[in-house]
Design an enzyme around this catalytic site. Structure first.
Site, PDB file in Angstrom:
ATOM      1  N   LYS A 257      -4.867 -10.157  -6.686  1.00 42.82           N
ATOM      2  CA  LYS A 257      -6.183 -10.347  -6.079  1.00 42.82           C
ATOM      3  C   LYS A 257      -7.153  -9.259  -6.548  1.00 42.82           C
ATOM      4  CE  LYS A 257      -6.418  -7.733  -1.827  1.00 42.82           C
ATOM      5  NZ  LYS A 257      -7.472  -7.527  -0.884  1.00 42.82           N
TER       6      LYS A 257
ATOM      7  N   LYS B 226     -10.328  -3.461  -4.146  1.00 39.26           N
ATOM      8  CA  LYS B 226     -11.022  -2.164  -4.217  1.00 39.26           C
ATOM      9  C   LYS B 226     -10.139  -1.099  -4.807  1.00 39.26           C
ATOM     10  CE  LYS B 226     -13.328  -2.578   0.110  1.00 39.26           C
ATOM     11  NZ  LYS B 226     -12.949  -2.444   1.498  1.00 39.26           N
TER      12      LYS B 226
ATOM     13  N   LYS C  80       0.805  -1.236   0.000  1.00 45.06           N
ATOM     14  CA  LYS C  80       0.000   0.000   0.000  1.00 45.06           C
ATOM     15  C   LYS C  80       0.827   1.268   0.000  1.00 45.06           C
ATOM     16  CE  LYS C  80      -4.341  -1.898   1.045  1.00 45.06           C
ATOM     17  NZ  LYS C  80      -5.695  -1.780   1.516  1.00 45.06           N
TER      18      LYS C  80
HETATM   19  P1  ATP Z   1      -8.147  -3.680  -0.934  1.00 42.37           P
HETATM   20  O1  ATP Z   1      -8.553  -4.708  -1.959  1.00 42.37           O
HETATM   21  O2  ATP Z   1      -8.233  -2.297  -1.439  1.00 42.37           O
HETATM   22  O3  ATP Z   1      -6.889  -4.016  -0.241  1.00 42.37           O
HETATM   23  P2  ATP Z   1      -9.840  -5.063   0.675  1.00 42.37           P
HETATM   24  O4  ATP Z   1     -11.065  -5.288  -0.118  1.00 42.37           O
HETATM   25  O5  ATP Z   1      -8.838  -6.159   0.781  1.00 42.37           O
HETATM   26  O6  ATP Z   1      -9.241  -3.745   0.150  1.00 42.37           O
HETATM   27  P3  ATP Z   1     -11.227  -4.995   3.206  1.00 42.37           P
HETATM   28  O7  ATP Z   1     -12.452  -4.277   2.864  1.00 42.37           O
HETATM   29  O8  ATP Z   1     -10.691  -4.645   4.514  1.00 42.37           O
HETATM   30  O9  ATP Z   1     -10.081  -4.666   2.180  1.00 42.37           O
HETATM   31  O10 ATP Z   1     -11.466  -6.553   3.100  1.00 42.37           O
HETATM   32  C1  ATP Z   1     -12.597  -7.134   3.657  1.00 42.37           C
HETATM   33  C2  ATP Z   1     -12.523  -8.636   3.603  1.00 42.37           C
HETATM   34  O11 ATP Z   1     -12.513  -9.089   2.246  1.00 42.37           O
HETATM   35  C3  ATP Z   1     -11.272  -9.218   4.237  1.00 42.37           C
HETATM   36  O12 ATP Z   1     -11.626 -10.359   4.998  1.00 42.37           O
HETATM   37  C4  ATP Z   1     -10.418  -9.613   3.078  1.00 42.37           C
HETATM   38  O13 ATP Z   1      -9.564 -10.694   3.397  1.00 42.37           O
HETATM   39  C5  ATP Z   1     -11.464 -10.026   2.064  1.00 42.37           C
HETATM   40  N1  ATP Z   1     -10.976  -9.905   0.697  1.00 42.37           N
HETATM   41  C6  ATP Z   1     -10.520  -8.770   0.104  1.00 42.37           C
HETATM   42  N2  ATP Z   1     -10.169  -9.012  -1.171  1.00 42.37           N
HETATM   43  C7  ATP Z   1     -10.406 -10.342  -1.396  1.00 42.37           C
HETATM   44  C8  ATP Z   1     -10.259 -11.204  -2.540  1.00 42.37           C
HETATM   45  N3  ATP Z   1      -9.805 -10.744  -3.688  1.00 42.37           N
HETATM   46  N4  ATP Z   1     -10.607 -12.494  -2.408  1.00 42.37           N
HETATM   47  C9  ATP Z   1     -11.088 -12.971  -1.239  1.00 42.37           C
HETATM   48  N5  ATP Z   1     -11.263 -12.223  -0.121  1.00 42.37           N
HETATM   49  C10 ATP Z   1     -10.920 -10.922  -0.188  1.00 42.37           C
END
Ligand code: ATP
Ligand code: LTN
Length: 341
Positions: free
Chosen positions: A204, A207, A122
């Site tokens: 992955k 967001k 990040k």
């Molecule tokens: P960013 O992708 O910007 O880092 P994020 O979506 O990972 O943000 P959070 O909103 O905190 O951040 O994540 C919420 C939940 O979604 C967490 O449990 C995270 O592990 C899960 N998650 C995020 N991205 C994925 C993905 N691509 N596949 C599976 N689980 C995910």
């Protein structure tokens, strides 16, 4: 398989998880996290937290944060979190999270935080300018979890390293001050824990991806979903099969399988010889149908924000009681203040 669901004393295991109110939510968040929280809700003593303090670690504005918190709450309730069955609350409503973070900072090593891959990702090479909050982010997450004697933390795979740090910090605290914190375990599912970008299946779904076509948002319209899936990259070849050399198809088959509850080999068999086009067309309809009920409830909830407000206020009340009880013990163990002589 689920973990055993209660401890020796017959109490249900405690589940805690958090999600950041930072913009739109995508299929990765839903399939990797929210959906599992909802499915396991009857089995555990659940606490789910909208981690607005964590969202401050990257630049945001007052209006944006406010709107994101309410949107996330509505997404969680629309997805099936039940405020009767689970405590759902906003992190900043319970000030003990920030307090415990500071106390845990004193048993966390600078080097441990520097090794966190999410921090490295990040910062994007701009370590000098990012906030100190981004660096300290995992300690606040450890505080969230440890404050409630959490047994299980259902998350996507990207959070594994943060969970390991949480256990290390708790172990160090317990060794220094006496047994205080429960050591939590990550609950990461075999399938869906890492939904990949539709444009680059080695990354992955995220967001924060700059490209709008990399992720399917839970609020995307059916036509947008169809277009994104049509454009999703595929692997060389033409057979609809999963495998280590087929990351794109593996990802698309995983999404199909999770929504339909059908094992991947059966889907592969059905599409044998049919090619990518037919599969993608059907996948798009599966995703559209899978999120349609959530979108419908989301529209209803958005028309009546009082539901979320009241549920979150009640959730904060319940969380506060538990957090205050735990913090009294922690402060005493550490020798803070002179409360009891
Ligand atoms: P960013 O992708 O910007 O880092 P994020 O979506 O990972 O943000 P959070 O909103 O905190 O951040 O994540 C919420 C939940 O979604 C967490 O449990 C995270 O592990 C899960 N998650 C995020 N991205 C994925 C993905 N691509 N596949 C599976 N689980 C995910
Ligand atoms: N770091 C997590 C969000 C998060 C969390 C938590 C998850 C904050 N506190 C406590 C589980 C338990 C993320 O970025 N997905």
């Amino acid at each position: 398989m689920h973990e055993s669901r209660s401890n020796g004393a017959g109490q249900r295991h405690r589940v805690f998880s958090g999600i950041q109110p930072s913009g739109s939510f995508h299929l990765g968040n839903y399939l990797g996290a929210i959906r599992n929280w909802v499915a396991q809700q009857p089995l555990y003593d659940n606490i789910f937290c909208i981690v607005d303090l964590h969202a401050l670690s990257l630049p945001t504005t007052r209006n944006q944060l406010r709107a994101n918190i309410l949107h996330l709450a509505n997404v969680l309730f629309a997805s099936g979190l039940d405020p009767e069955a689970s405590i759902v609350f906003i992190q900043s409503d319970v000030s003990e999270h920030a307090e415990l973070c500071w106390l845990l900072n004193s048993v966390t090593q600078f080097g441990e935080l520097r090794r966190m891959t999410q921090f490295k990702d990040k910062t994007g090479g701009k370590e000098e300018q990012v906030s100190a909050a981004l660096f300290d982010y995992p300690v606040l997450m450890a505080a969230d979890i440890l404050l409630y004697d959490t047994d299980l933390v259902p998350v996507g795979e990207d959070q594994t390293q943060h969970l390991e740090l949480t256990r290390d910090v708790a172990t160090r605290f317990n060794a220094r001050y006496g047994d205080t914190f429960v050591l939590p375990k990550a609950d990461i599912k075999e399938t869906g824990a890492r939904i990949m970008s539709l444009e680059d299946p080695t990354k992955k779904m995220s967001k924060s991806d700059a490209s709008p076509n990399a992720a399917i948002a839970l609020t995307d319209t059916p036509d947008v979903i169809r277009r994104k899936i049509r454009r999703a990259v595929t692997d060389s070849g033409s057979e609809v099969v999963a495998g280590p050399d087929k990351p794109a198809l593996t990802n698309l088959l995983t999404i199909y399988s999770l929504f339909e509850g059908e094992p991947i080999p059966e889907i592969e068999r059905r599409y044998a010889g049919k090619g990518y086009g037919a599969f993608k067309q059907d996948l798009a309809e599966v995703v559209v149908a899978g999120i349609e009920p959530i979108q419908r409830r989301l529209t209803e909830l958005e028309a009546d924000p009082s539901f979320a407000r009241e549920a979150l206020a009640a959730g904060a009340e319940r969380a506060r009681t538990r957090a205050a009880r735990k913090m009294a013990v922690v402060r005493d163990r550490m020798g803070l203040g002179l409360a009891d002589g």
